[in-house]
Design an enzyme around this catalytic site. Sequence first.
Site, PDB file in Angstrom:
ATOM      1  CG  ASP A   1      -1.877   0.949   1.118  1.00 26.25           C
ATOM      2  OD1 ASP A   1      -2.939   1.076   0.386  1.00 26.25           O
ATOM      3  OD2 ASP A   1      -1.456   2.075   1.972  1.00 26.25           O
TER       4      ASP A   1
ATOM      5  CG  ASN B   1      -4.703  10.998  -5.759  1.00 24.32           C
ATOM      6  OD1 ASN B   1      -3.836  11.075  -6.880  1.00 24.32           O
ATOM      7  ND2 ASN B   1      -5.500   9.990  -5.571  1.00 24.32           N
TER       8      ASN B   1
ATOM      9  CG  HIS C   1      -7.528  12.812  -8.942  1.00 27.92           C
ATOM     10  ND1 HIS C   1      -7.574  11.868  -7.926  1.00 27.92           N
ATOM     11  CD2 HIS C   1      -8.264  13.761  -8.543  1.00 27.92           C
ATOM     12  CE1 HIS C   1      -8.353  11.924  -6.961  1.00 27.92           C
ATOM     13  NE2 HIS C   1      -8.670  13.270  -7.461  1.00 27.92           N
TER      14      HIS C   1
ATOM     15  NE  ARG D   1      11.228 -15.268  -5.901  1.00 22.19           N
ATOM     16  CZ  ARG D   1      10.547 -16.436  -5.450  1.00 22.19           C
ATOM     17  NH1 ARG D   1      11.479 -17.404  -4.844  1.00 22.19           N
ATOM     18  NH2 ARG D   1       9.507 -16.942  -5.974  1.00 22.19           N
TER      19      ARG D   1
ATOM     20  CD  GLU E   1      -4.522   3.929  -1.665  1.00 24.87           C
ATOM     21  OE1 GLU E   1      -4.853   4.410  -0.473  1.00 24.87           O
ATOM     22  OE2 GLU E   1      -5.280   4.136  -2.871  1.00 24.87           O
TER      23      GLU E   1
ATOM     24  NE  ARG F   1      15.046  -7.863  -5.833  1.00 24.20           N
ATOM     25  CZ  ARG F   1      14.954  -9.154  -5.871  1.00 24.20           C
ATOM     26  NH1 ARG F   1      16.368  -9.592  -5.129  1.00 24.20           N
ATOM     27  NH2 ARG F   1      14.174 -10.258  -5.810  1.00 24.20           N
TER      28      ARG F   1
END
Length: 365
Positions: free
Chosen positions: A240, A248, A253, A272, A284, A304
Amino acid sequence: MLMNADDARKELLLTRSGCVWFLWLNVVYTLYLSARYFFHDQPETQSSAVLFFSVVILLFSLWNLILTALFSRNGFLVKRGVLLSIVLLYGVLWGLELHTLYIGAAPAEFIILLSLLLVFPAVIAFHLSLRLIAAFAIPVLLVVTGEVILAGSEVNLFLLFSYLTALVAVFSARLVLIEWFRKSEESERHNARLIKKLTRLADRDPLTGLANKRYLREYFHARTATLPAGCDTVFLMMIDVDYFKKYNDHYGHLAGDQCLMQVARCIRESVRDETDLVARFGGEEFTVLLLSSDTQSVRTVGERIQQNLARAAIPHAHSGIATEVTVSIGAAQFITSDSLDKLLAAADQQLYRAKREGRNRFCVG
């Protein structure tokens, strides 16, 4: 002598229905000639060779019909060389049959009509292969034209001219069939591309290009349906974007859409391989389904994602924890008896745990 349909080159395939139709016509013609031998011909003009070749072609056709049904059931095709030999044999047998009819004083018009009734179905059934058409037609045409030319009368020469005219019409039908076949193939390719495009649109999120929730569900069921009991190598991550509503409200937007696309790219670059599915879950929120994984590998992917996002350095002036866009990540492990909804709920709990602990972090349960 046989080949699997999957291994056959498409341009060498013939429609099985056309070949079956050709074989059944051979059966009908030989039954007609057999009946004609017994009920129509005068005793003095009868030739046992006519009946002999009729029976041979009849039995050969019935045998090929049986083999065709067996091959069709098992998904096999006859190799082109074998099929060419069979068709050539048909042409030779019918050439001998027409010759014996001529010797038996059958009318020339009848022999010409019968040869046209033989050649025309062959042109239709074998329209994809000029070699097969030639293998059948050449013996038949040589016999008919040879007999007419040897007769030598003006009437027979006119019959020959009529016969050649009819043959032009018969063989030109192949050009029409080839054109129809070409247009049909083009239409099939176009429809296949259209279906592929529509399927891709149905499976993809239009903004980010990632898989959507629908495809996530299909992919999950396909990949986990065959997992053995007790398998613990599947994980689901819920991601999230922190304080995205404020992003926003401040940037607009359109800028929010650009932000989501950048976040999606960072997530996609962090997984991977192709078996790790990245999907936009809604708004989101993103998900990553990781197969053949373990807790450490999941943590590595999560780290990562956060590192790639930090390198992207997307400004977020109203974030409560940083000056750039960050994400909170929760992950849960799949148990083979669980449903996708239960796995999503477990990952969502870990996501809210990450948010409670201050956001911009990774939690796995």
